[in-house]
Motif scaffolding. Structure first.
Motif, PDB file in Angstrom:
ATOM      1  N   SER A 236      -1.710 -10.043  -0.407  1.00  0.00           N
ATOM      2  CA  SER A 236      -1.368 -11.367  -0.927  1.00  0.00           C
ATOM      3  C   SER A 236      -0.629 -12.208   0.101  1.00  0.00           C
ATOM      4  O   SER A 236      -0.630 -13.436   0.005  1.00  0.00           O
ATOM      5  N   SER A 237       0.013 -11.575   1.091  1.00  0.00           N
ATOM      6  CA  SER A 237       0.723 -12.333   2.109  1.00  0.00           C
ATOM      7  C   SER A 237       0.907 -11.481   3.358  1.00  0.00           C
ATOM      8  O   SER A 237       0.869 -10.248   3.296  1.00  0.00           O
ATOM      9  N   ILE A 238       1.095 -12.155   4.476  1.00  0.00           N
ATOM     10  CA  ILE A 238       1.343 -11.520   5.771  1.00  0.00           C
ATOM     11  C   ILE A 238       2.669 -12.056   6.306  1.00  0.00           C
ATOM     12  O   ILE A 238       2.898 -13.268   6.332  1.00  0.00           O
ATOM     13  N   ASN A 239       3.541 -11.155   6.729  1.00  0.00           N
ATOM     14  CA  ASN A 239       4.801 -11.530   7.358  1.00  0.00           C
ATOM     15  C   ASN A 239       4.841 -11.011   8.783  1.00  0.00           C
ATOM     16  O   ASN A 239       4.348  -9.901   9.059  1.00  0.00           O
ATOM     17  N   VAL A 240       5.436 -11.791   9.683  1.00  0.00           N
ATOM     18  CA  VAL A 240       5.557 -11.368  11.080  1.00  0.00           C
ATOM     19  C   VAL A 240       6.977 -11.634  11.566  1.00  0.00           C
ATOM     20  O   VAL A 240       7.666 -12.536  11.071  1.00  0.00           O
ATOM     21  N   ARG A 241       7.403 -10.836  12.533  1.00  0.00           N
ATOM     22  CA  ARG A 241       8.659 -11.099  13.228  1.00  0.00           C
ATOM     23  C   ARG A 241       8.513 -10.608  14.661  1.00  0.00           C
ATOM     24  O   ARG A 241       7.649  -9.765  14.971  1.00  0.00           O
TER      25      ARG A 241
ATOM     26  N   GLY B  88      11.421 -14.924  25.521  1.00  0.00           N
ATOM     27  CA  GLY B  88      11.782 -13.513  25.517  1.00  0.00           C
ATOM     28  C   GLY B  88      10.565 -12.626  25.624  1.00  0.00           C
ATOM     29  O   GLY B  88       9.424 -13.093  25.722  1.00  0.00           O
ATOM     30  N   TRP B  89      10.801 -11.327  25.590  1.00  0.00           N
ATOM     31  CA  TRP B  89       9.791 -10.273  25.760  1.00  0.00           C
ATOM     32  C   TRP B  89       9.890  -9.398  24.515  1.00  0.00           C
ATOM     33  O   TRP B  89      10.920  -8.778  24.275  1.00  0.00           O
ATOM     34  N   TYR B  90       8.827  -9.366  23.691  1.00  0.00           N
ATOM     35  CA  TYR B  90       8.956  -8.905  22.322  1.00  0.00           C
ATOM     36  C   TYR B  90       7.939  -7.834  21.936  1.00  0.00           C
ATOM     37  O   TYR B  90       6.895  -7.674  22.575  1.00  0.00           O
ATOM     38  N   ARG B  91       8.270  -7.178  20.848  1.00  0.00           N
ATOM     39  CA  ARG B  91       7.302  -6.450  20.032  1.00  0.00           C
ATOM     40  C   ARG B  91       7.038  -7.297  18.795  1.00  0.00           C
ATOM     41  O   ARG B  91       7.975  -7.699  18.105  1.00  0.00           O
ATOM     42  N   LEU B  92       5.773  -7.567  18.523  1.00  0.00           N
ATOM     43  CA  LEU B  92       5.401  -8.288  17.311  1.00  0.00           C
ATOM     44  C   LEU B  92       5.198  -7.288  16.191  1.00  0.00           C
ATOM     45  O   LEU B  92       4.372  -6.383  16.308  1.00  0.00           O
ATOM     46  N   ASP B  93       5.954  -7.430  15.114  1.00  0.00           N
ATOM     47  CA  ASP B  93       5.791  -6.604  13.917  1.00  0.00           C
ATOM     48  C   ASP B  93       5.041  -7.406  12.861  1.00  0.00           C
ATOM     49  O   ASP B  93       5.340  -8.587  12.644  1.00  0.00           O
ATOM     50  N   VAL B  94       4.075  -6.761  12.200  1.00  0.00           N
ATOM     51  CA  VAL B  94       3.259  -7.419  11.184  1.00  0.00           C
ATOM     52  C   VAL B  94       3.284  -6.582   9.917  1.00  0.00           C
ATOM     53  O   VAL B  94       3.097  -5.351   9.976  1.00  0.00           O
ATOM     54  N   GLN B  95       3.520  -7.221   8.779  1.00  0.00           N
ATOM     55  CA  GLN B  95       3.506  -6.558   7.474  1.00  0.00           C
ATOM     56  C   GLN B  95       2.442  -7.202   6.587  1.00  0.00           C
ATOM     57  O   GLN B  95       2.323  -8.428   6.557  1.00  0.00           O
ATOM     58  N   ALA B  96       1.693  -6.368   5.891  1.00  0.00           N
ATOM     59  CA  ALA B  96       0.825  -6.839   4.815  1.00  0.00           C
ATOM     60  C   ALA B  96       1.496  -6.487   3.495  1.00  0.00           C
ATOM     61  O   ALA B  96       1.970  -5.370   3.306  1.00  0.00           O
ATOM     62  N   LEU B  97       1.533  -7.454   2.573  1.00  0.00           N
ATOM     63  CA  LEU B  97       2.182  -7.241   1.289  1.00  0.00           C
ATOM     64  C   LEU B  97       1.218  -7.538   0.153  1.00  0.00           C
ATOM     65  O   LEU B  97       0.377  -8.445   0.243  1.00  0.00           O
ATOM     66  N   SER B  98       1.349  -6.760  -0.886  1.00  0.00           N
ATOM     67  CA  SER B  98       0.700  -7.058  -2.154  1.00  0.00           C
ATOM     68  C   SER B  98       1.822  -7.344  -3.136  1.00  0.00           C
ATOM     69  O   SER B  98       2.532  -6.420  -3.559  1.00  0.00           O
ATOM     70  N   GLY B  99       2.018  -8.623  -3.436  1.00  0.00           N
ATOM     71  CA  GLY B  99       3.216  -8.997  -4.179  1.00  0.00           C
ATOM     72  C   GLY B  99       4.434  -8.803  -3.301  1.00  0.00           C
ATOM     73  O   GLY B  99       4.534  -9.393  -2.230  1.00  0.00           O
ATOM     74  N   THR B 100       5.345  -7.928  -3.735  1.00  0.00           N
ATOM     75  CA  THR B 100       6.533  -7.622  -2.929  1.00  0.00           C
ATOM     76  C   THR B 100       6.452  -6.253  -2.272  1.00  0.00           C
ATOM     77  O   THR B 100       7.402  -5.822  -1.613  1.00  0.00           O
ATOM     78  N   THR B 101       5.305  -5.557  -2.441  1.00  0.00           N
ATOM     79  CA  THR B 101       5.143  -4.204  -1.898  1.00  0.00           C
ATOM     80  C   THR B 101       4.469  -4.247  -0.540  1.00  0.00           C
ATOM     81  O   THR B 101       3.398  -4.852  -0.395  1.00  0.00           O
ATOM     82  N   ILE B 102       5.081  -3.619   0.455  1.00  0.00           N
ATOM     83  CA  ILE B 102       4.485  -3.524   1.786  1.00  0.00           C
ATOM     84  C   ILE B 102       3.377  -2.479   1.743  1.00  0.00           C
ATOM     85  O   ILE B 102       3.627  -1.314   1.432  1.00  0.00           O
ATOM     86  N   THR B 103       2.141  -2.881   2.054  1.00  0.00           N
ATOM     87  CA  THR B 103       0.993  -1.974   1.984  1.00  0.00           C
ATOM     88  C   THR B 103       0.517  -1.515   3.352  1.00  0.00           C
ATOM     89  O   THR B 103      -0.222  -0.536   3.448  1.00  0.00           O
ATOM     90  N   ALA B 104       0.885  -2.216   4.419  1.00  0.00           N
ATOM     91  CA  ALA B 104       0.458  -1.813   5.762  1.00  0.00           C
ATOM     92  C   ALA B 104       1.353  -2.493   6.788  1.00  0.00           C
ATOM     93  O   ALA B 104       1.902  -3.573   6.543  1.00  0.00           O
TER      94      ALA B 104
END
Length: 996
Positions: free
Chosen positions: A57-62, A97-113
């Motif tokens: 349902s949503s993708i978050n990145v940092r 800066g020099w980074y690691r990109l973290d990506v989360q897939a969520l279904s609702g509020t649950t992180i699925t990947a």
């Protein structure tokens, strides 16, 4: 189907992702070691794209810094999923800066990947161009010691677009500075810049030895179109770099070092200036936005000879062409210890050459060179060149592209032939997964300039168009070149195999497999076109047993397939499957199917792992609005990805009222969470304050969060976003309204309203609470807590050609707002209104604006200009043309307008125009002509009036016309008539004219 699966395997390997609990995320942008050009605010918009697992349902990145003390992690940012697709695409603003990109897939509020991309940079991107002294390749050079110095490890004289890798490498002794040159001094210079600027550095190479300024000009102008000589096509290396790489990353500048060949050729000052002006303008035109800075070396030395004419030309370009900056002056670096061959910098000479570049790229340069950055949606499909640049109707062309888009399983690609001036489609290919895609030019197509473009079907993405080319019946027929398909990768990955490449000598049949691994590997070559070849498995010997070739420098195992004699046996040219596996295992291991290319080529380069990444510190509890009364609040923090040392101390840092931490204030400290903080008394009330938390051991910083406003009411603001700024007629686009409340109190009963401009029709609502009546979109937003945001999306379409300005405003809220009033209209610039514009891809039409019938009366505009001095005239000059793009020998009418803002009448007013070489006056009546300088008389201009002079010119080449006020009286307070075209005064102006 098999090709589709193989491509999927390759993308997964290159992305280097980790597997989540239930499914997988595929990230196609950014890729590892990609560096995005920072802006003057020390940040960049990083393009993010990929494919999410089903049910997301949503993708978050940092972005997480790879070194303590280098930067702060970013907050989690939401990246939108495309409609009717599992793909996601968007941008995140990231500090340098020099980074690691973290990506989360969520279904609702649950992180699925989850997944990560290691080594993503925001820093400096440079494009190298010129001749041999920046091309290099004459000696072994040190690798960059700083991990943050990167390149594209690829080099081929004939650049096939579909083979260009969107893969970045660390600069080593053996790596190329792709797409066209050896490593040379760039590892050493990259180390210095990375240390001095504390940002990652990316070099892109487009230089070629032995080239003159005339070679660059002729190639940039598109000819000779049929030649395959690299000297005749040298600009294509720069154009390819700009179209495929800089379009994605942005760039600070082109680093230009060339002039030796022009000394040898006896090039005059004016010819060198004309050649380079055209090349510079061409590079800027290809990017389509901003003035790409150039750094111009002063260089002419060749075998004991120098050329004052060439040096004068380079200095003239620096002083007269906007955004051209002084580079190294290297003619004084002479002697056999610096130039053993009396031409090229080697040994200590190369170190001194590096020093001059380091000194030229100084603080003043970075303060004044405004970089070019990608704008709008992420660039994911780019088309380059159709070679030759002239074709006959009825011929077939191959449309090659560089792709890093994410696609659904049913996606296909379609090649398009479009008009160069308006992008109107005139022909399309059949759907295909191939790259390149064959396309037949219609036999009855009128002569003219055209472009090629690639689009995807699911999701629908339109790529950036190719370089323009000519289609005409008078052009000699050309045949299709041999097609070299991109490499395919499959098999079973081994974490102990870090890189696979080869070095190929097509004429001798000499061939080396190169492997970087944690131990010896077995390798095998299999011919895929039916011819016999040695296809046994062989254990790779250590590199120490191989010849001392620079290409082997960053590999530890090399196997030589030695020919029986020159051109006999060994590995002849062809398409092969190259396999690598661990000794003692069965199966094919990891394999790559590829057509062998000359020289060093990297065919397998999985994402490098990272270690010792600092833990991530997050603020978990946002201060409540009650702190406005007590001025004290607790800050709760959490830690992930590691631990802190026992002597660690947390500190809460407060920004200034604008949100800047440049002079931050410590307002609390402690050794455990939560940390008690006190907002200082006497601070200015502002919605801009932010806090962040630092840890001392190791030195890490949390993302910043906003503080509530100490005051009454809510602080609502509105923003508008659109999925596409340029659209086709009747193409639905998504508009998103983002409502924010900066507090300190929650608001209820919030209503938003947007009135559709004429010609922009509502399609459907993508969020609840949206209704439409009489073309008025109403959004019942409900309640919004302090320091929170809500988004509402709907789709609309343009039903006719033109431009559209959509506005929106807050029309109701139960709370007072310190800096805006609901339903006050959309013309007052308050932060509870927003606007955004789009236009159709077909030119024409008019600008249609949202109605604004209930605007609260605005105060009368007060002038900030001083009262004109009755004793002085104040003249300014502007220039316009009735046409900006013309055919050669077509006539344009230039209009020079002089305005008098002073209090006195100006008399004896004459204006002067310096025309580019090849331009002629179409009608000399009333004009004085001296070479390319044209002078005309306006005469008298009274106070507050304007005077106009028209000049009809016949265009002989693309160029820039420079103009100035030549004479006038009385004195002007801020400009001097007749003092030149480059003083930056308001009595001068310039205009660029292009040719078709």
């Amino acid at each position: 189907m098999r090709d589709c699966l193989l491509r999927l395997v390759l993308l997964l390997i290159l992305a280097g992702f980790t597997t989540g609990s239930y499914a997988q995320i595929r990230v196609t942008s950014p890729v590892a070691r990609m560096v995005f050009q920072r802006n003057q605010q020390n940040e960049a918009s990083v393009a993010i794209a990929g494919q999410a697992p089903s049910g997301t349902s949503s993708i978050n990145v940092r972005f997480v810094p790879l070194q303590a003390g280098q930067s702060a992690p970013t907050s989690w940012t939401s990246i939108p999923l495309l409609a009717n697709s599992s793909t996601f695409r968007g941008q995140a603003t990231v500090p340098a800066g020099w980074y690691r990109l973290d990506v989360q897939a969520l279904s609702g509020t649950t992180i699925t990947a989850t997944t990560s991309v290691n080594r993503v940079g925001v820093g400096e991107v440079f494009v190298i161009a010129g001749q041999s002294n920046v091309y290099g390749g004459f000696e072994h050079v040190p690798a960059a010691s700083d991990d943050r110095v990167s390149c594209v490890d690829f080099r081929q004289d004939t650049l096939a677009d579909q083979l260009l890798p969107l893969r970045f490498s660390h600069v080593s002794d053996g790596s190329n500075i792709g797409p066209s040159q050896p490593p040379h001094l760039w590892g050493m210079l990259g180390d210095r810049l990375a240390r001095r600027l504390n940002v990652p550095i990316l070099f892109l190479g487009a230089a070629l030895g032995g080239t003159s300024s005339t070679n660059w000009y002729v190639s940039a102008a598109g000819g000779p179109v049929a030649s395959t000589d690299p000297l005749d096509q040298v600009y294509r290396q720069l154009g390819t770099t700009l179209r495929h790489y800089v379009a994605r990353t942005g760039a600070r500048a082109v680093l230009w070092h060339q002039g030796e060949k022009d000394t040898e050729n006896g090039t005059s000052t004016q010819n060198y200036v004309n050649n380079l002006q055209y090349v510079i303008q061409k590079s800027r035109q290809q990017l389509g936005s901003g003035q790409l800075p150039w750094v111009m070396s002063r260089v002419s030395y060749i075998r004991g000879n120098t050329s004052p004419a060439v040096i004068a030309a380079q200095n003239q370009l620096i002083s007269t062409v906007p955004a051209v900056f002084p580079g190294p002056a290297t003619d004084s670096i002479v002697g056999l210890d610096n130039r053993p061959d009396n031409l090229h910098f080697l040994g200590q000479g190369l170190v001194k050459f590096t020093n001059t570049w380091d000194q030229a790229l100084n603080q003043a340069f970075f303060a004044n060179a405004i970089p070019v950055q990608p704008t709008g949606d992420p660039v994911l499909i780019t088309d380059g060149y159709s070679v030759p640049l002239a074709r006959r109707p009825g011929e077939a062309v191959l449309v090659s592209s560089v792709r890093n888009d994410s696609t659904e399983s049913d996606n296909q690609y379609i090649a398009q032939l479009i008009h160069a001036d308006n992008n109107a489609v005139v022909a399309e290919s059949s759907p295909s997964l191939a790259n390149p895609i064959p396309l037949v030019i219609p036999a009855d197509l009128p002569a003219g300039q055209y472009r090629l473009r690639t689009r995807s079907t699911h999701p629908a993405i339109i790529g950036t168009p190719s370089e323009p080319f000519l289609i005409s019946q008078s052009v000699p027929a050309s045949s299709l070149p041999p097609v070299i398909p991109p490499p395919l990768t499959g098999g079973t990955a081994d974490p102990g195999i870090y890189r696979i490449g080869y070095r190929f000598e097509p004429y001798s049949h000499g061939y080396f497999i190169m492997v970087q691994a944690d131990g010896p590997m077995e390798v095998r070559m299999q011919r895929l076109d039916g011819q016999a070849v040695d296809s046994n498995w062989y254990v790779t010997p250590p590199r120490s047993e191989a010849p001392d070739y620079a290409e082997f420098a960053d590999f530890n195992y090399v196997r030589f397939y030695q020919p029986l004699a020159f051109g006999v046996g060994g590995i002849p040219a062809g398409r092969y499957r190259l396999s690598v596996r661990r000794p003692g295992t069965s199966g094919e291991g990891i394999w790559i199917e590829t057509t062998l290319l000359t020289g060093r080529n990297i065919v397998y380069y999985p994402m490098e792992s990272v270690s010792n990444v600092p833990p991530v510190l997050d603020i978990q509890a946002v201060p409540s609005s009650t702190f406005c009364q007590s001025r004290q609040f607790e800050v709760a923090v959490s830690l992930s990805g590691g631990s802190l040392n026992t002597d660690n101390v947390y500190s809460v840092k407060l920004s200034d009222a604008t949100g800047s931490f440049a002079n931050e204030t410590t307002i609390g400290s402690g050794t455990a969470s939560p940390i008690l903080a006190t907002f200082p008394a006497g601070q200015t009330i502002s919605s801009g304050y932010r806090i962040r938390v630092t840890a001392s051991s190791p030195a890490i910083v949390s993302p910043a969060i906003a503080l509530p406003v100490c005051g009454s009411g809510a602080d609502l603001s509105l923003a508008l976003r659109v999925s596409n700024r340029i659209v086709a007629v009747n193409q639905p686009v998504t508009f998103t309204l983002v409502l924010s409340n900066e507090g300190p109190l929650a608001a209820e009963g919030i209503v938003l309203q947007s009135r559709l401009p004429a010609g922009l029709d509502f399609v459907d609502a993508l969020s609840p609470g949206i209704s439409v009546t009489n073309r008025i979109i109403t959004i019942n937003a409900g309640a919004l807590d302090s320091v929170k945001s809500l988004s509402f999306a709907f789709r609309a379409k343009a039903t006719q050609v033109g431009g559209y300005m959509l506005t929106a405003q807050v029309t109701a809220s139960n709370q007072s707002d310190p800096d805006s009033q609901p339903n006050s209209g959309t013309g007052d610039g308050q932060d509870d209104m927003a606007q955004i514009d789009i236009r159709t891809s077909t030119a024409g039409g008019t600008l249609s604006v949202s109605p604004n019938p209930n605007q609260t009366p605005l105060p009368t505009t007060q002038s900030n200009q001083p009262t004109p001095d009755p004793a002085q005239a104040d003249l300014s000059l502007s220039i316009a043309s009735d046409k900006l793009t013309l055919n050669l020998q077509e006539v344009a009418t230039l209009t020079l307008t002089v305005r008098n803002r002073g209090g006195a009448t100006a008399s004896n007013v004459t204006v002067q125009a310096l025309l580019p070489n090849g331009w002629q006056i179409a009608n000399p009546a009333g004009l004085t002509i001296d070479g390319q300088t044209v002078t005309g008389t306006i005469g008298t201009i009274t106070a507050g009036s304007t005077g106009v002079l028209t000049i009809p010119v016949r265009i002989g080449a693309a160029g820039t016309v420079l103009t100035q006020i030549a004479t006038a009286s009385p004195n002007d307070p801020d400009s001097t008539p007749g003092n030149g075209y480059d003083k930056g005064e308001d009595d001068e102006a310039l205009l660029l004219i292009r040719v078709r």
